[in-house]
Motif scaffolding. Structure first.
Motif, PDB file in Angstrom:
ATOM      1  N   ILE A 114     -13.921 -22.442  24.265  1.00 28.06           N
ATOM      2  CA  ILE A 114     -12.753 -21.365  24.001  1.00 28.06           C
ATOM      3  C   ILE A 114     -12.038 -20.753  25.199  1.00 28.06           C
ATOM      4  O   ILE A 114     -12.740 -20.392  26.317  1.00 28.06           O
ATOM      5  CB  ILE A 114     -13.338 -20.128  23.251  1.00 28.06           C
ATOM      6  CG1 ILE A 114     -14.041 -20.710  22.000  1.00 28.06           C
ATOM      7  CG2 ILE A 114     -12.213 -19.185  22.748  1.00 28.06           C
ATOM      8  CD1 ILE A 114     -14.692 -19.406  21.028  1.00 28.06           C
ATOM      9  N   SER A 115     -10.846 -21.173  25.338  1.00 31.78           N
ATOM     10  CA  SER A 115     -10.105 -20.910  26.564  1.00 31.78           C
ATOM     11  C   SER A 115     -10.075 -19.114  26.509  1.00 31.78           C
ATOM     12  O   SER A 115      -9.598 -18.660  25.429  1.00 31.78           O
ATOM     13  CB  SER A 115      -8.600 -21.375  26.614  1.00 31.78           C
ATOM     14  OG  SER A 115      -8.791 -23.086  26.361  1.00 31.78           O
ATOM     15  N   LEU A 156     -21.538 -22.693  23.154  1.00 29.28           N
ATOM     16  CA  LEU A 156     -20.215 -22.081  23.427  1.00 29.28           C
ATOM     17  C   LEU A 156     -20.039 -22.078  24.947  1.00 29.28           C
ATOM     18  O   LEU A 156     -20.882 -21.717  25.605  1.00 29.28           O
ATOM     19  CB  LEU A 156     -19.978 -20.696  22.859  1.00 29.28           C
ATOM     20  CG  LEU A 156     -18.878 -19.883  23.270  1.00 29.28           C
ATOM     21  CD1 LEU A 156     -17.788 -20.566  22.878  1.00 29.28           C
ATOM     22  CD2 LEU A 156     -18.972 -18.417  22.773  1.00 29.28           C
ATOM     23  N   LEU A 157     -18.838 -22.766  25.457  1.00 31.69           N
ATOM     24  CA  LEU A 157     -18.720 -22.981  26.719  1.00 31.69           C
ATOM     25  C   LEU A 157     -17.642 -21.971  27.099  1.00 31.69           C
ATOM     26  O   LEU A 157     -16.481 -22.044  26.663  1.00 31.69           O
ATOM     27  CB  LEU A 157     -18.501 -24.282  27.181  1.00 31.69           C
ATOM     28  CG  LEU A 157     -18.121 -24.529  28.677  1.00 31.69           C
ATOM     29  CD1 LEU A 157     -19.182 -24.202  29.706  1.00 31.69           C
ATOM     30  CD2 LEU A 157     -17.583 -25.897  29.099  1.00 31.69           C
ATOM     31  N   LEU A 158     -17.839 -20.961  28.100  1.00 33.38           N
ATOM     32  CA  LEU A 158     -16.908 -20.133  28.652  1.00 33.38           C
ATOM     33  C   LEU A 158     -16.627 -20.368  30.159  1.00 33.38           C
ATOM     34  O   LEU A 158     -17.422 -20.129  30.860  1.00 33.38           O
ATOM     35  CB  LEU A 158     -17.335 -18.705  28.487  1.00 33.38           C
ATOM     36  CG  LEU A 158     -17.463 -18.123  26.938  1.00 33.38           C
ATOM     37  CD1 LEU A 158     -17.996 -16.921  26.735  1.00 33.38           C
ATOM     38  CD2 LEU A 158     -16.053 -18.228  26.209  1.00 33.38           C
ATOM     39  N   LYS A 159     -15.497 -21.007  30.569  1.00 32.67           N
ATOM     40  CA  LYS A 159     -15.399 -21.642  31.501  1.00 32.67           C
ATOM     41  C   LYS A 159     -14.965 -20.380  32.700  1.00 32.67           C
ATOM     42  O   LYS A 159     -14.568 -19.210  32.376  1.00 32.67           O
ATOM     43  CB  LYS A 159     -14.184 -22.639  31.755  1.00 32.67           C
ATOM     44  CG  LYS A 159     -14.506 -23.777  30.893  1.00 32.67           C
ATOM     45  CD  LYS A 159     -13.298 -24.875  30.837  1.00 32.67           C
ATOM     46  CE  LYS A 159     -13.608 -25.968  30.072  1.00 32.67           C
ATOM     47  NZ  LYS A 159     -12.542 -27.014  30.068  1.00 32.67           N
ATOM     48  N   GLY A 160     -15.008 -20.905  33.932  1.00 34.36           N
ATOM     49  CA  GLY A 160     -14.658 -19.905  35.128  1.00 34.36           C
ATOM     50  C   GLY A 160     -13.297 -19.502  35.423  1.00 34.36           C
ATOM     51  O   GLY A 160     -12.271 -20.235  34.661  1.00 34.36           O
ATOM     52  N   SER A 212     -19.126 -18.801  36.299  1.00 28.31           N
ATOM     53  CA  SER A 212     -18.393 -17.902  37.108  1.00 28.31           C
ATOM     54  C   SER A 212     -17.860 -16.990  36.612  1.00 28.31           C
ATOM     55  O   SER A 212     -18.417 -15.810  36.032  1.00 28.31           O
ATOM     56  CB  SER A 212     -17.479 -18.821  38.000  1.00 28.31           C
ATOM     57  OG  SER A 212     -16.751 -18.271  39.192  1.00 28.31           O
ATOM     58  N   ALA A 213     -16.586 -16.652  36.444  1.00 26.67           N
ATOM     59  CA  ALA A 213     -15.931 -15.390  35.960  1.00 26.67           C
ATOM     60  C   ALA A 213     -15.969 -15.332  34.573  1.00 26.67           C
ATOM     61  O   ALA A 213     -15.462 -14.463  34.051  1.00 26.67           O
ATOM     62  CB  ALA A 213     -14.301 -15.394  36.488  1.00 26.67           C
ATOM     63  N   GLY A 214     -16.400 -16.271  33.744  1.00 24.77           N
ATOM     64  CA  GLY A 214     -16.851 -16.233  32.479  1.00 24.77           C
ATOM     65  C   GLY A 214     -17.973 -15.379  32.177  1.00 24.77           C
ATOM     66  O   GLY A 214     -18.217 -15.008  31.108  1.00 24.77           O
ATOM     67  N   GLY A 215     -18.518 -14.965  33.029  1.00 24.84           N
ATOM     68  CA  GLY A 215     -19.747 -14.074  32.989  1.00 24.84           C
ATOM     69  C   GLY A 215     -19.746 -12.861  32.341  1.00 24.84           C
ATOM     70  O   GLY A 215     -20.610 -12.854  31.052  1.00 24.84           O
ATOM     71  N   LYS A 273     -29.160 -18.296  22.781  1.00 24.67           N
ATOM     72  CA  LYS A 273     -29.578 -18.253  24.145  1.00 24.67           C
ATOM     73  C   LYS A 273     -28.237 -17.874  25.081  1.00 24.67           C
ATOM     74  O   LYS A 273     -27.194 -18.293  24.639  1.00 24.67           O
ATOM     75  CB  LYS A 273     -30.330 -19.404  24.563  1.00 24.67           C
ATOM     76  CG  LYS A 273     -31.597 -19.727  23.611  1.00 24.67           C
ATOM     77  CD  LYS A 273     -32.058 -21.161  24.335  1.00 24.67           C
ATOM     78  CE  LYS A 273     -33.343 -21.447  23.612  1.00 24.67           C
ATOM     79  NZ  LYS A 273     -33.307 -21.963  22.212  1.00 24.67           N
ATOM     80  N   LEU A 274     -28.477 -17.433  26.253  1.00 20.54           N
ATOM     81  CA  LEU A 274     -27.563 -17.261  27.236  1.00 20.54           C
ATOM     82  C   LEU A 274     -27.739 -17.929  28.498  1.00 20.54           C
ATOM     83  O   LEU A 274     -28.852 -17.679  28.755  1.00 20.54           O
ATOM     84  CB  LEU A 274     -27.217 -15.889  27.339  1.00 20.54           C
ATOM     85  CG  LEU A 274     -26.294 -15.560  28.575  1.00 20.54           C
ATOM     86  CD1 LEU A 274     -24.814 -15.942  28.282  1.00 20.54           C
ATOM     87  CD2 LEU A 274     -26.002 -13.768  28.553  1.00 20.54           C
ATOM     88  N   ILE A 275     -26.909 -18.678  28.992  1.00 15.98           N
ATOM     89  CA  ILE A 275     -27.040 -19.460  30.431  1.00 15.98           C
ATOM     90  C   ILE A 275     -25.664 -18.912  31.198  1.00 15.98           C
ATOM     91  O   ILE A 275     -24.688 -19.278  30.844  1.00 15.98           O
ATOM     92  CB  ILE A 275     -27.123 -21.001  30.290  1.00 15.98           C
ATOM     93  CG1 ILE A 275     -28.163 -21.542  29.300  1.00 15.98           C
ATOM     94  CG2 ILE A 275     -27.207 -21.632  31.661  1.00 15.98           C
ATOM     95  CD1 ILE A 275     -28.311 -23.078  29.031  1.00 15.98           C
ATOM     96  N   LEU A 276     -26.172 -18.426  32.586  1.00 16.15           N
ATOM     97  CA  LEU A 276     -25.256 -17.667  33.269  1.00 16.15           C
ATOM     98  C   LEU A 276     -25.199 -18.970  34.367  1.00 16.15           C
ATOM     99  O   LEU A 276     -26.493 -18.875  35.166  1.00 16.15           O
ATOM    100  CB  LEU A 276     -25.680 -16.558  33.693  1.00 16.15           C
ATOM    101  CG  LEU A 276     -25.465 -15.490  32.678  1.00 16.15           C
ATOM    102  CD1 LEU A 276     -26.017 -14.088  32.988  1.00 16.15           C
ATOM    103  CD2 LEU A 276     -24.003 -15.335  31.887  1.00 16.15           C
ATOM    104  N   GLU A 277     -24.340 -19.606  34.796  1.00 15.12           N
ATOM    105  CA  GLU A 277     -24.231 -20.574  35.877  1.00 15.12           C
ATOM    106  C   GLU A 277     -23.191 -20.139  37.066  1.00 15.12           C
ATOM    107  O   GLU A 277     -22.144 -20.212  36.867  1.00 15.12           O
ATOM    108  CB  GLU A 277     -23.877 -21.956  35.216  1.00 15.12           C
ATOM    109  CG  GLU A 277     -24.902 -22.645  34.259  1.00 15.12           C
ATOM    110  CD  GLU A 277     -24.652 -24.078  33.769  1.00 15.12           C
ATOM    111  OE1 GLU A 277     -23.677 -24.425  34.255  1.00 15.12           O
ATOM    112  OE2 GLU A 277     -25.053 -24.454  32.867  1.00 15.12           O
TER     113      GLU A 277
END
Length: 275
Positions: A53-54, A25-29, A94-97, A113-117
């Protein structure tokens, strides 16, 4: 990219879902639209399904679906249920954190798992909030319209102006040292950016209690990031002792380009593949 609109109990959510394999699951910034790709689309060639998901206020996702990270985390669960997806690996940019943190903390059985970029683990600073609300509030369409036009005519000028908010380095030196591919990356990122109503919502986000997160966590951050300060990485480690922080040797917020870009990619894949 083909997208789908789902009518949830709280409103319309836009998402895209492609690939075969474990779901990421990708949550953009902030400012990122359906067209903005910071290299993550290539995960489908590594054997993963990518669910993007926007977030509320971006693309066609309505603000009513969740004005707080906790509220939108509930809506994300509705999307997962609709797609019959039991668990996901989450990547937040980024702001998706804060949204990813809320999902992992409040719905632990749904996150593997959770990856915070370069992702926020703390609220926005007051000064940044005030400035951003002026630029990306009611006049955001005009602001981005002007920037997109200027980007076509004077790309270096626009990139220099916006990168000055992303790097602690001398911005002219930073820009001059970029490879042609990295410059194209930044150009495409800016050309596809639009705040909609989403970024103003992002500015008021608070962060859920991270100590509730049970899933393995990887945070990837740069010391030279002027946009999301390295203190976010330190806070992550203090709140979640079992988390891993990978310090990226990047010269700005954009950890996906530059001399360490391949290491970021490999670290992400290594973490995702861990049993």
């Amino acid at each position: 990219m083909t997208t789908t609109l789902l009518d949830t109990p709280k409103g319309i959510v836009e998402f895209s879902y492609k690939g075969i394999g474990p779901t990421v699951l990708l949550l953009k910034g902030g400012h990122s639209t359906r067209e903005t790709d910071l290299s993550h689309s290539s995960l489908v060639y590594e054997g993963y399904s990518l669910l993007s998901i926007s977030r509320p206020g971006y693309d066609y996702t309505e603000p009513s679906t969740g004005k707080t990270p906790e509220a939108f985390a509930e809506t994300i669960v509705d999307v997962l249920d609709h797609l019959n997806i039991k668990t996901v690996n989450v990547i937040a940019i980024s702001a998706g954190g804060p949204t990813a943190i809320a999902l992992a903390a409040n719905h632990p059985t749904r996150v593997d798992k959770l990856i915070l970029e370069a992702a926020l683990t703390s609220p926005w600073e007051k000064r940044k909030k005030q400035q951003a609300k002026l630029l990306f509030g009611p006049v955001e369409k005009a602001v981005w319209g002007g920037l997109h036009t200027m980007l076509k005519l004077f790309p270096d000028l626009v990139m220099k102006q916006l990168l000055s908010e992303m790097t602690t380095e001398n911005v002219e030196d930073y820009l001059n040292e970029l490879s042609p591919n990295d410059r194209r990356f930044i150009y495409d990122m800016l050309a596809t950016s639009q705040s909609g109503k989403g970024f103003v919502l992002d500015l008021d986000h608070t962060v859920t209690d991270m100590t509730k997160i049970q899933a393995p966590v990887l945070g990837m951050y740069s010391q030279k990031d002027k946009s999301v300060l390295y203190t976010n990485a330190l806070l992550l480690k203090s709140k979640i002792p079992h988390s891993e922080v990978f310090e990226v040797n990047a010269d700005s917020h954009l950890i996906w380009i530059g001399k360490d870009a391949k290491q970021v990619w490999n670290k992400r894949l290594e973490f995702l593949s861990q049993a």
